[in-house]
Design a protein around this motif. Structure first.
Motif, short mmCIF file in Angstrom:
data_model
loop_
_atom_site.label_atom_id
_atom_site.label_comp_id
_atom_site.label_asym_id
_atom_site.label_seq_id
_atom_site.Cartn_x
_atom_site.Cartn_y
_atom_site.Cartn_z
N ASP A 1 -9.39 0.39 -6.42
CA ASP A 1 -9.34 1.75 -5.88
C ASP A 1 -8.26 1.91 -4.81
O ASP A 1 -8.33 2.81 -3.99
CB ASP A 1 -10.71 2.13 -5.30
N THR A 2 -7.24 1.04 -4.83
CA THR A 2 -6.16 1.11 -3.84
C THR A 2 -4.85 1.46 -4.53
O THR A 2 -4.47 0.81 -5.51
CB THR A 2 -6.01 -0.24 -3.10
N THR B 1 -1.11 1.27 -4.98
CA THR B 1 -0.09 0.29 -4.61
C THR B 1 1.26 0.66 -5.22
O THR B 1 1.35 1.55 -6.08
CB THR B 1 -0.46 -1.12 -5.12
N LEU C 1 0.84 -1.20 0.00
CA LEU C 1 0.00 0.00 0.00
C LEU C 1 0.88 1.25 0.00
O LEU C 1 1.91 1.30 0.66
CB LEU C 1 -0.89 0.01 1.24
N ARG D 1 0.65 5.12 1.04
CA ARG D 1 -0.23 6.01 1.80
C ARG D 1 0.56 7.21 2.32
O ARG D 1 1.78 7.13 2.50
CB ARG D 1 -0.84 5.26 2.99
N SER E 1 0.00 -4.77 2.59
CA SER E 1 -0.07 -5.10 1.16
C SER E 1 -1.42 -5.71 0.82
O SER E 1 -2.06 -6.36 1.68
CB SER E 1 1.04 -6.09 0.81
N VAL E 2 -1.84 -5.51 -0.41
CA VAL E 2 -3.06 -6.20 -0.86
C VAL E 2 -2.73 -7.63 -1.28
O VAL E 2 -3.64 -8.43 -1.52
CB VAL E 2 -3.73 -5.46 -2.04
N GLU F 1 -7.57 -5.05 -6.61
CA GLU F 1 -7.58 -3.80 -5.85
C GLU F 1 -6.64 -2.72 -6.39
O GLU F 1 -6.82 -1.55 -6.11
CB GLU F 1 -7.22 -4.10 -4.39
#
Length: 522
Positions: free
Chosen positions: A353-354, A356, A324, A326, A338-339, A346
């Motif tokens: 909508d994330t 990365t 992620l 941010r 992490s996704v 994602e």
């Protein structure tokens, strides 16, 4: 047409399942897919992609080598573990430090079934200091059965020298619990009782899961109509049979980073380098020394439990393709969250909508995956700040694991190698070999078969040369028994450790022999 002898390498990681088809040193086809919860589907998906590229080669596949982190991930995450009945054969000695001493509380809660201390044991000379208390072992087995425990770990003092005490105990347990999954400490560790016992308990807690995973892998290959023998990568980068892996899953716990480093060496031809394997969730940084991973010199911990396994010296940091990105405290930060395997759902470039790390790499023009139009709202300053943080964290990792200031080449492998877009401090140059994204599968495919000996020898009575010769012969025999081609096995490691705290002449000798698979010989 002349039949080609091909090998299929597969690496089942926490995020991705990679596959590679090889003939000798030639990479014929590669594939990368997401790992699935049932393991089997991910393997089928990856191999189907391989066969779509090279389907005519299917009958030529002579061996399948699989590396997996499924078992170590399960223990680290405290999932799918089986409570263990632990029997220590040592009384009236060996009760100063009880089983499970020093284990994290959450692991004890997940793994500790019942502990039984029974009489019996041998000295380092191999002589009994107390006979095996068979009645006590039988009583322990009956109690374990009544408690519903069928995973059993058995340990005894100096069991590598006197394995018969553990073997006899296992026979008694099996007579009371016919379906018991029994791990003997002499099969998984060296001389030290506590670390060896810890390894046996960890292994016993994983045995039921290992059975399921190995069966799932075998089922996947059967459905793919691939009938070649299957081997599993172990911690030192060599191979064991599926039966051995199902019985001793702990031997595979570090196969992932080992395969990546070995694959990096193979793809570049380098024997000394830094290797960074950037996956979906983490970056594993290790060192290549003489073509093999540098091993740790300190005690190793698996999920917080100390063992005596020799493992690759690898530092894992939370930077990967799914990390992620941010803004935290006024600065942009990458990872460690992490996704993971959900990146394709994602990540912004895939319609999610994330934000990365992969999105940032694409926005910076370092990679051409997904839909870059979905990143137009990102400012240049944001992209630069995120990449500054990413590169600084990898540089810090390299600096932390280096043992001197001499710059070395940095080999980038793994699907996340696209994240690095500039030079890094501590690296003389950056190398991205062909097929870097599946280096771990390459490492599995090129693996050799090994045999090990780790025993005490009385070099005063036997003579040093005779003891070394015996150890070498036993290691070669072990490699051939594991599937190596007889006549092609070499000794690659010999270590002598005089036991100065014992009677003069006692020496611990470790020997490792490796050789190519007999199935591919010629």
């Amino acid at each position: 047409m002349t039949k080609r002898s091909l090998r299929l390498g597969i690496d089942v990681g926490g995020t991705n399942t990679d596959a590679v088809l090889m003939h000798g040193r030639e990479v014929i086809a590669t594939a990368k897919t997401f790992t699935t919860a049932d393991v089997r589907s991910g393997v089928i998906n990856a191999v189907n992609l391989i066969l779509a590229q090279a389907g005519s080669y299917r009958p030529d596949i002579d061996a399948v080598m699989i590396g997996t982190t499924q078992f170590v991930n399960a223990f680290v995450q405290r999932r799918d573990l089986t409570p263990v009945a632990t029997i220590r054969v040592s009384l009236p000695k060996g009760d100063g430090v009880p089983p499970f001493a020093g284990w994290p509380d959450d692991v004890i809660e997940a793994v500790r079934g019942q502990v039984y201390m029974v009489g019996g044991g041998s000295l380092y000379t191999g002589k009994d200091y107390a006979p095996l208390d068979e009645d006590a072992v039988r009583a322990a087995a009956r109690d374990a059965r009544e408690r519903g425990l069928n995973a059993v770990a058995i340990s005894a003092n100096f069991a590598p020298i006197r394995p018969d005490l553990e073997v006899r105990s296992a026979d008694i347990v099996r007579s009371e619990i016919p379906d018991a999954r029994i791990t003997l400490s002499s099969e998984v560790g060296g001389i030290g009782l506590i670390d060896r016992e810890n390894a046996a308990i960890i292994n016993a807690s994983l045995a039921a899961m290992a059975d399921r995973v190995i069966q799932s892998l075998q089922q996947a290959l059967a459905e793919l109509k691939i009938s070649a023998p299957i081997f599993i990568s172990q911690n030192d980068g060599t191979l064991i049979t599926t039966a051995a892996a199902a019985a001793l899953p702990i031997l595979t716990c570090s196969a992932g980073p080992t395969n990546s480093i070995r694959g990096a060496a193979f793809l570049t031809g380098l024997e000394a380098a830094i290797v960074a394997d950037i996956g979906g969730t983490t970056t594993d940084i290790g060192f290549l020394v003489n073509g093999f991973p540098r091993e740790t010199t300190a005690a190793n911990y698996i999920g917080g439990v100390r063992t005596n396994f020799r493992m690759p010296d690898v530092l894992s940091i939370g930077i990967g393709g799914g990390s992620l990105v941010r803004e935290v405290g006024g600065r942009w930060q990458v990872g460690p969250q992490s996704v993971g395997y959900r990146l394709q759902q994602e990540g912004l470039i895939f319609g999610g909508d994330t934000l990365t790390a992969s999105d940032v790499a694409v926005a910076a023009g370092q990679a051409g995956i997904g839909d870059p139009d979905r990143l137009r709202h990102l400012s240049t300053a944001t992209i630069k700040a995120a990449l500054d943080d990413l590169h600084a964290r990898i540089e810090a990792g390299i600096d932390q694991i280096k043992v001197n200031s001499a710059p070395l080449p940095l080999i980038l492998v793994g699907g996340g190698n696209i994240l690095v877009g500039r030079d890094l401090k501590g690296a003389s140059r950056i190398i991205r070999p062909d097929h870097a994204e599946v280096a771990n599968a390459v490492g599995a495919a090129i693996a050799l078969v090994s045999g090990r000996v780790d025993k005490l020898y009385d070099t005063n009575a036997q003579g040093r040369d005779a003891a070394l010769a015996q150890a070498r012969a036993e290691a070669i025999d072990a490699a051939v028994a594991a599937g190596a081609a007889a006549g092609a096995v070499e000794i690659v490691e010999v270590t002598e450790l005089p036991m100065t705290h014992m009677r003069a002449g006692s020496t611990q000798i470790r020997v490792r022999a490796v050789g190519p698979l007999a199935a591919l010989d010629g």
